[in-house]
Structures are given as C-alpha cells and as structure tokens.
Motif scaffolding. Structure first.
Motif, short mmCIF file in Angstrom:
data_model
loop_
_atom_site.label_atom_id
_atom_site.label_comp_id
_atom_site.label_asym_id
_atom_site.label_seq_id
_atom_site.Cartn_x
_atom_site.Cartn_y
_atom_site.Cartn_z
N LEU A 84 15.90 77.64 155.34
CA LEU A 84 15.31 76.97 154.18
C LEU A 84 14.36 77.89 153.44
CD1 LEU A 84 14.60 73.36 155.49
CD2 LEU A 84 15.99 73.95 153.51
N ALA A 85 13.51 78.59 154.20
CA ALA A 85 12.51 79.47 153.57
C ALA A 85 13.17 80.58 152.75
CB ALA A 85 11.61 80.07 154.64
N VAL A 86 14.18 81.23 153.34
CA VAL A 86 14.90 82.30 152.64
C VAL A 86 15.61 81.74 151.41
CG1 VAL A 86 16.80 83.96 152.82
CG2 VAL A 86 15.18 83.72 154.71
N SER A 87 16.23 80.57 151.57
CA SER A 87 16.98 79.95 150.47
C SER A 87 16.06 79.56 149.32
CB SER A 87 17.73 78.73 150.98
OG SER A 87 18.63 79.07 152.00
N ILE A 88 14.87 79.08 149.62
CA ILE A 88 13.92 78.69 148.58
C ILE A 88 13.44 79.90 147.81
CG2 ILE A 88 11.57 77.80 148.21
CD1 ILE A 88 12.20 75.72 150.41
N ILE A 89 13.22 80.99 148.50
CA ILE A 89 12.82 82.25 147.83
C ILE A 89 13.92 82.69 146.86
CG2 ILE A 89 12.36 84.71 148.18
CD1 ILE A 89 11.00 83.90 150.84
N ILE A 90 15.17 82.63 147.34
CA ILE A 90 16.31 83.00 146.48
C ILE A 90 16.40 82.03 145.29
CG2 ILE A 90 18.83 83.16 146.37
CD1 ILE A 90 18.76 84.04 149.32
N ALA A 91 16.14 80.73 145.54
CA ALA A 91 16.20 79.72 144.48
C ALA A 91 15.18 80.01 143.40
CB ALA A 91 15.97 78.33 145.08
N ILE A 92 13.96 80.39 143.79
CA ILE A 92 12.91 80.72 142.83
C ILE A 92 13.32 81.92 141.97
CG2 ILE A 92 10.53 81.54 142.59
CD1 ILE A 92 9.88 79.90 145.13
N PHE A 93 13.89 82.92 142.63
CA PHE A 93 14.34 84.12 141.92
C PHE A 93 15.43 83.75 140.90
CE2 PHE A 93 17.47 87.57 141.65
CZ PHE A 93 16.67 88.57 141.09
N LEU A 94 16.40 82.93 141.32
CA LEU A 94 17.49 82.54 140.42
C LEU A 94 16.98 81.68 139.27
CD1 LEU A 94 20.34 81.68 142.97
CD2 LEU A 94 20.26 83.60 141.38
N ALA A 95 16.00 80.81 139.56
CA ALA A 95 15.43 79.95 138.52
C ALA A 95 14.78 80.79 137.42
CB ALA A 95 14.41 78.99 139.13
N ILE A 96 14.05 81.81 137.81
CA ILE A 96 13.40 82.70 136.84
C ILE A 96 14.45 83.48 136.06
CG2 ILE A 96 11.87 84.69 136.59
CD1 ILE A 96 10.36 83.61 139.08
N LEU A 97 15.46 83.96 136.79
CA LEU A 97 16.50 84.78 136.18
C LEU A 97 17.33 83.98 135.16
CD1 LEU A 97 17.82 87.65 136.36
CD2 LEU A 97 19.43 86.66 138.00
N LEU A 98 17.59 82.70 135.49
CA LEU A 98 18.47 81.87 134.66
C LEU A 98 17.71 80.86 133.80
CD1 LEU A 98 21.22 81.11 137.35
CD2 LEU A 98 21.33 82.79 135.49
N GLN A 99 16.43 81.07 133.64
CA GLN A 99 15.59 80.12 132.89
C GLN A 99 16.13 79.87 131.48
OE1 GLN A 99 13.23 81.29 130.25
NE2 GLN A 99 12.89 79.14 129.73
N LYS A 100 16.61 80.92 130.84
CA LYS A 100 17.11 80.78 129.46
C LYS A 100 18.41 79.96 129.41
CE LYS A 100 15.03 85.02 127.67
NZ LYS A 100 15.28 86.33 127.01
N HIS A 101 19.10 79.86 130.54
CA HIS A 101 20.38 79.13 130.61
C HIS A 101 20.23 77.82 131.38
CE1 HIS A 101 22.28 82.83 129.16
NE2 HIS A 101 21.57 83.48 130.08
N PHE A 102 19.00 77.31 131.42
CA PHE A 102 18.71 76.14 132.27
C PHE A 102 19.55 74.92 131.88
CE2 PHE A 102 15.71 72.57 133.47
CZ PHE A 102 16.06 72.61 134.81
N LYS A 103 19.77 74.72 130.58
CA LYS A 103 20.56 73.56 130.14
C LYS A 103 22.00 73.66 130.63
CE LYS A 103 17.81 72.41 126.05
NZ LYS A 103 17.82 72.27 124.57
N LYS A 104 22.55 74.87 130.65
CA LYS A 104 23.91 75.07 131.15
C LYS A 104 23.97 74.79 132.66
CE LYS A 104 25.06 78.60 127.69
NZ LYS A 104 25.42 80.03 127.49
#
Length: 431
Positions: free
Chosen positions: A45-65
C-alpha cells in the motif's frame, strides 16, 4: 473540497491546490485496487500510494480524461454486477428444506469424524479404465492396510466443487437451482458449504466441535459467515477481490495442532486440498487429451502422497475416528478441457470421467454397516453417516435420488440434463 479550499487560502500552498483533487483521487483509486487484490499489505500500500501521488502530479493536466476512464471502468464492472444482484434478489433456499426429522438426530456413537476431500480425485474403478489408464494399486493397498473400505463406482451428482459440495452438505439436490440455468454454479454455494447447512448444525447439536481446514481461499472469496468453530484461514488474510488462489497453506500443520489441543471433545473435520483437481478449464490452454491426462496423473501422485501423510497423522492421534476420503467430482480426463463437458457427449466414458468420484471410509473396528451398499453418490453421504451414528436406519427412507446432472450448452437444447441415472447408467434426459 475542504482541502482544496485550505490550499487556496493558505499562503504558500495555493500554488499546489490544483494537485489536491488528482492526488486524493489517485490515492483512493489505488487504495481500493490494492486491498481488493492483495488485501491489507501495508508495504504494498505504501509503495502504491507513493506511485499514485507521482502519477497524480504527472497527469494533473489530464485529470478530466482520467475521471472519464475511471467512469468507463465502473460501467464495465456494473454490467457484471447487475446479474449477480439479480441472483441475490431472486435466490431461494427452499431447495434445502429437509423432508424428515434428521436435523434433530441424536447420535448414539460419537467418534471423531474426518472428511478429507482431494479435489477432483476420480474413483478407484474409473482410474483403471481407458481414459485414465492408471495403476493406483499401491495407494489402494495402503488404504486397505490402514483399515479403509473402498467404494468403487462412486460418483458425484454435480460437476464442480461448489455445486457438488453444496448439495452434499445440504443432503439435497439443487438441480443448479433453475431449469433455465446456463451456469454449472449456483448462487450462495459458498455460504452453504461454510456452515449454513444441516450437516454442521447436526454435528453442533450433538456437541461436536467443527473444524474447517483449507489449503487455499477458494471457498472464502464471497466472505460468507464461517459457521465452523475453527477455520485455518482468517478473512483478514483474504483480498476482497480474491479469486481464491492467493493463499497457499498446509492444512496438515493446523490439523496436528488442533488434534493435540482438542483431545477431550468430539470433533468434526472437513479438510480440503486442491489436488489432483482436473484438466484445464480452457480450450486455449489445453495440452491436448494425452497432455492433460499426464498433468492430471502427476497431480494424482501428489494427492496420494498428501493423503498418505494425512491418514498417518490422524491414525497416530486417533485410532477410533471415522475417516472419510470423499472427492467432489472427477478429473474430466479424456477431454481436452472441462469446457467439453457442456457439450452433449456420445461416449459414456467421457461422462463418467466427469462424475466418477473417490470414496474410501475407515469405519470403527473395520466394521462397515450393512446399509452402506446404498452409498452411491455424494448427496447421500452424510445421511448415511448420520444413520450409522444414530443407529437408526429410518433416516435412509429419505435418501435423495442417486442421479447426476450437468448443464448442456451445445449439441442439444441448452439446459439441465440428467446424464447418469440411479442405476449408474449413462442417459440423457432433460430435467
């Protein structure tokens, strides 16, 4: 929303406010996926959440998609969920109604009872036939030397672990619970097997402690209430979307411990091991008829080794217990995959390969009751046992028909068919 407002109003944080919703969304999404597939494994869970945060920042501009993609995934899941909800709403347990007073049976004998189920173990007589062509004489001799009576030509009434065991523990036919059934499974089977059945109730009413020992979590994936007094797998270990094979335990470790700590009580054990199982479920994965046969026989040898060890452990601790080896269905050997079983068969040997089921019983003092000649199929196993323990053969007046049923999808109008009659003859009668 509250976090977004806080980030916008607090000086120095407002530049990060655009990331709040994407980060929370990705964390929640990943969290649900992980607990559904792996369970509460905190490192994952901890590793996955870290990856999730990274992806959220990376894909912030495409959040609606991303939101649209998640909604599409939800619709796909919903399409599969609706039929399950319908089954839940329309399910009726009336098929389990017992026609006599056996639920109030009082035992005159109270030995420990061990029901050991090697999944998919074909009957001893079937193994000698052309489809299997296997010399099982060494293991059979071990059983005889250990005081077992072997029941040749025994068979199941249904084709799968769930459909067979739910009928066996209910001591009733369910006929797949619908004349229009297109599936060889029925709703609520795991709940029935896990203790919501007359067998477990009868043992408890006669002051038995009940134990469920499993090697995998297959029976637990619906998270139905476990009504046994003890189960060696806890739900905290089982992922929410588990398919039943993520946990692998040795039930014999728990068996030795339980035997040692429950010497003063009357005990009932249901011990299941997914060996030898059956040929592949999928045509696309098949190794061909002979290839699947070889794989099955290799697994059968492993099953024999495990059964030998299990019997030795029980016999060393409990000389007077009733030990029952009862498989749930056959190995389907002779087919390329189990999918073939839903096609109308013209060879009798292929039909019996599906239903042929091992049964061996070690009766106290090696004295089998005279009425054990009535033991032909799984559905009547416990009723026969209870008649023996109660010293009351009147319960045998309500035996179920020794017929075997299957769902046919090809080669005949789809539906449920009786394919083996009470005399053990292969037939083909629409139910």
């Amino acid at each position: 929303m509250l976090l977004t407002v806080i980030f916008k109003r607090v000086s120095g944080l407002n530049k990060f406010s655009k990331y709040v919703l994407p980060v929370l969304n990705f964390i929640a999404f990943v969290f649900l996926i992980i607990i559904s597939t792996y369970g509460f494994k905190w490192k994952v869970l901890a590793v996955s959440i870290i990856i999730a945060i990274f992806l959220a920042i990376l894909l912030q501009k495409h959040f609606k998609k991303v939101i649209v993609f998640q909604l599409l995934m939800t619709l796909i899941v919903a399409s599969k969920l609706v039929p399950d909800l319908y089954s839940h709403v329309t399910y009726s347990s009336k098929w389990m109604a017992i026609s006599d007073t056996i639920e109030n049976v009082e035992f005159k004998k109270k030995p420990n009872v061990y029901v050991i189920q090697p999944d998919g173990y074909a009957s001893f007589s079937e193994l000698k036939k052309n489809s299997y062509n296997f010399d099982n004489s060494n293991f059979e001799q071990f059983l005889v030397d250990s005081g077992f009576k072997l029941y040749n030509d025994f068979r199941s009434n249904y084709t799968t672990t769930l459909s067979s065991n739910s009928s066996m523990f209910a001591m009733k036919h369910h006929y797949y619970n619908s004349k229009k059934s297109k599936s060889n499974e029925l709703y609520n089977t795991r709940k029935t097997i896990l203790g919501d059945n007359p067998v477990v109730s009868i043992f408890k009413n006669n002051n038995y402690k009940t134990f469920l020992l499993l090697d995998i979590s297959y029976l637990l994936v619906n998270r139905s209430p476990i009504l046994y007094d003890y189960c060696n797998i806890d739900y905290s270990e089982v992922p929410y979307l588990d398919r039943g094979f993520s946990i692998n335990k040795d039930p014999l470790i728990d068996l030795e411990h339980v035997l040692e700590s429950n010497k003063e009580t009357n005990n009932f054990f249901f011990i299941e091991r997914m060996l030898p199982m059956h040929i592949t479920n999928d045509f696309s994965d098949s190794k061909g008829i002979e290839g699947e046969r070889q794989i099955y026989l290799a697994q059968l040898k492993r099953a024999n080794e495990w059964l030998t060890k299990t019997i030795q452990i029980i016999s060393e601790k409990d000389r007077d217990g009733i030990i029952i080896i009862a498989a749930d269905h056959g190995g389907f050997v002779g087919m390329e995959s189990t999918q073939e079983s839903t096609i109308k068969q013209t060879e009798d040997g292929l039909v019996t390969s599906v239903f042929s089921t091992a049964l061996a019983i070690k009766w106290p003092e090696n004295k089998a009751p005279d009425f054990d000649v009535k033991l032909k199929t799984n559905v009547n196993l416990f009723r026969t046992l209870f008649s023996y323990l109660a010293k009351d053969i009147s319960y045998l007046d309500a035996l179920e028909e020794d017929k075997s049923y299957i769902v046919i999808k090809e080669g005949a109008p789809s539906g449920i068919y009786e394919v083996i009659n009470e005399n053990g003859e292969v037939v083909f009668n629409k139910h």
